[in-house]
Design an enzyme around this catalytic site. Structure first.
Site, short mmCIF file in Angstrom:
data_model
loop_
_atom_site.label_atom_id
_atom_site.label_comp_id
_atom_site.label_asym_id
_atom_site.label_seq_id
_atom_site.Cartn_x
_atom_site.Cartn_y
_atom_site.Cartn_z
N SER A 184 29.52 159.72 18.71
CA SER A 184 30.24 158.47 18.45
C SER A 184 31.04 158.08 19.67
CB SER A 184 31.25 158.66 17.31
OG SER A 184 30.60 158.89 16.10
N LYS A 203 36.02 153.88 7.00
CA LYS A 203 36.65 154.92 7.83
C LYS A 203 38.12 154.55 8.04
CE LYS A 203 35.91 157.19 12.32
NZ LYS A 203 36.09 158.58 11.97
N ARG A 255 26.59 162.82 5.41
CA ARG A 255 28.00 162.57 5.75
C ARG A 255 28.80 162.63 4.45
NH1 ARG A 255 31.85 158.33 6.30
NH2 ARG A 255 33.12 158.50 8.19
N1 TZP Z 1 32.45 155.16 12.55
C1 TZP Z 1 32.93 154.01 13.03
S1 TZP Z 1 33.07 152.85 11.81
C2 TZP Z 1 32.47 153.92 10.64
C3 TZP Z 1 32.19 155.13 11.23
C4 TZP Z 1 31.67 156.29 10.54
C5 TZP Z 1 32.31 153.54 9.22
C6 TZP Z 1 31.15 152.63 9.00
O1 TZP Z 1 31.06 152.26 7.64
P1 TZP Z 1 30.77 150.77 7.21
O2 TZP Z 1 31.01 150.78 5.70
O3 TZP Z 1 29.33 150.46 7.52
O4 TZP Z 1 31.75 149.89 7.91
#
Ligand code: TZP
Ligand code: MG
Length: 207
Positions: A109, A138, A41
């Protein structure tokens, strides 16, 4: 090679959290700490540099016998012979990806019960559910879904579902208490002083 049903700790390439580290070293530490899946990613990298890092991660994950998933790009997933691709709600739909991915894994997702049901009906091999908690990773995140959605998804979901969003050592127990034993973690691991130790800590409570 690990099977999808066995996965517990779902980890990521470092992306913008790389700092001055070697991305391969960071992922190797995640694997030593017990990562069951690595997702490529790299939102800010060019496709060519994703391909280059992806080739190294494919070699590493194959040697270590863990799953390798590519975010967003079906073409990269196929070129790299990844185990699968992960698609968001704004990426190409699973119906378009399946003829290309064939038997490979497609993860989707989801941010609501409706999306979770639709992904499963469309043949998703696993789904992500989130963001469960506030996340700094995000920026364009969907509204928080909270722990309640995890419990609801548990009742309807015949495929593995992975909680994501703001999960870390401080709240993983609440995710488990909501019935979910699979977590995807970015910041809590990649911002930790010791990536391997942080993974070990999270992995140890996911039986
Ligand atoms: N999709 C929903 S929240 C997220 C993604 C890719 C980010 C998750 O990152 P973190 O740092 O574990 O909250
Ligand atoms: Mg995407």
């Amino acid at each position: 090679m690990k099977s999808l049903s066995e996965i517990r700790l779902y980890c990521f390439s470092p992306g913008s959290l790389l700092g001055d580290r070697d991305p391969l070293e960071v992922v190797a530490a995640e694997i030593r700490g017990g990562a069951d899946v690595i997702q490529l990613r790299e939102k800010e990298a060019s496709k060519r540099s994703r391909l280059e890092l992806g080739a190294k991660l494919r070699d590493l994950t194959r040697r270590e016998g863990i799953l390798f998933i590519v975010n967003d790009d079906v073409d990269l997933a196929l070129i790299l012979d990844a185990d699968g691709v992960h698609l968001g709600q704004e990426d190409i739909p699973i119906e378009a990806a399946r003829p290309l991915m064939k038997e490979k894994i497609i993860g989707v997702s989801t941010h609501s019960l409706k999306q979770a049901k639709k992904a499963v009906a469309s043949g998703a091999d696993y789904i992500g559910v989130g963001p469960v908690f506030e996340t700094r990773t995000k920026m364009d995140r969907e509204p928080l879904v909270g722990l309640d959605l995890l419990a609801e998804v548990k009742d309807i979901c015949p495929v593995p579902y992975v909680a994501i969003g703001g999960i870390g050592a401080g709240n993983i127990e609440s995710v488990i208490a909501a019935g979910c034993r699979r977590v995807a973690v970015i910041g809590d691991i990649l911002l930790a002083r010791d990536v391997e130790e942080q993974c070990r800590k999270l992995r140890s409570v996911l039986s």
